[in-house]
Enzyme design. Structure first.
Site, PDB file in Angstrom:
ATOM      1  N   SER A  45       0.860  -1.182   0.000  1.00 43.94           N
ATOM      2  CA  SER A  45       0.000   0.000   0.000  1.00 43.94           C
ATOM      3  C   SER A  45       0.892   1.225   0.000  1.00 43.94           C
ATOM      4  CB  SER A  45      -0.902   0.009   1.240  1.00 43.94           C
ATOM      5  OG  SER A  45      -1.552   1.257   1.382  1.00 43.94           O
ATOM      6  N   TYR A  94      -3.235  -0.443  10.644  1.00 41.52           N
ATOM      7  CA  TYR A  94      -3.104  -0.827   9.234  1.00 41.52           C
ATOM      8  C   TYR A  94      -1.752  -0.389   8.683  1.00 41.52           C
ATOM      9  CZ  TYR A  94      -4.009  -1.160   4.227  1.00 41.52           C
ATOM     10  OH  TYR A  94      -3.923  -1.473   2.889  1.00 41.52           O
TER      11      TYR A  94
END
Length: 235
Positions: free
Chosen positions: A137, A150
């Site tokens: 990501s 996260y």
């Protein structure tokens, strides 16, 4: 360019979103796709299109991860590509995050990547070729409010893949990491297809094309890291 015809590719988190788009595109390019996810019903629907192998599994379970590799080798007799795409996330202030939520996110995003790589690495090293692609990501490279859990999981995944890249390079095995920005998927309980997201979010097909790009690079070309920005959709 590297030909993907008849190469055997395991794709985790393949039942929907980015993973599904990757599985469909690799099958279109001639690869034999092994689709992995927890949803057996959605996998069967996908496998009807890819004509490969569907294996319901939890990538965070060591036995499941090893079974995926064992079944792949039993069916096809070879293994060329692993795409570690399975991922989950939630966004909250640190003091509101329960320990169970931390465990869930790290189990899938970090442990799942670790276990799948651990299961395939001996085979790729022995044959002295192959490719592991991690879907990380853009938050692997930055921090943001509500992203303590996260973001930490994606930093950890990125570091693991970076170290593995150095371990496997002497064996002729490539490790590439892709860093998508915001993608219009089911991630974090969202619902894809909203018109207002078309200009600000990437599509799953954009990430699938990025995976195809790194996999089809000539043998002498190594694409270690590929960032995809959602506003320009350039990579």
């Amino acid at each position: 360019m590297t030909d993907l015809t008849d190469q055997v590719a395991i794709v985790t988190g393949a039942s929907r979103g980015i993973g599904k788009a990757i599985a469909l595109l690799l099958a279109l390019q001639g690869a034999k796709v092994v689709s992995v996810a927890r949803s057996a019903e959605e996998l069967e629907e996908l496998n009807a299109k890819t004509q490969g192998l569907a294996i319901p599994a939890d990538v965070a379970d060591a036995d499941d991860a090893q079974n995926v590799v064992d079944e792949t080798l039993s069916r096809f007799g070879r293994l060329d590509i692993l795409v570690c795409n399975a991922g989950v996330g939630s966004f909250n202030l640190l003091e509101n995050v329960e320990a169970a939520e931390w465990d869930r996110i790290f189990d899938v995003n970090v442990k799942g990547t670790f276990l799948m790589c651990k299961a395939v690495v001996p085979h790729l090293k022995a044959q002295k070729k192959g490719h592991i692609v991690g879907i990380a990501s853009d938050v692997s490279k930055r921090t943001f409010e509500h992203g303590t859990v996260y973001g930490a999981s994606k930093y950890a995944q990125d570091a693991m893949l970076g170290s593995l890249r150095k371990e496997l390079r002497p064996y002729g095995v490539k490790v590439s990491t892709i860093y998508p920005g915001m993608v219009d998927t089911y991630f974090n309980d969202s619902h894809p297809g909203s018109p207002e997201l078309e200009k600000t979010h990437l599509k799953p097909s954009d990430i699938a094309q990025a995976v195809r790009y790194v996999l089809e690079a000539p043998p002498h070309v190594v694409v270690d890291e590929l960032m995809i920005h959602p506003l320009t959709q350039e990579w």
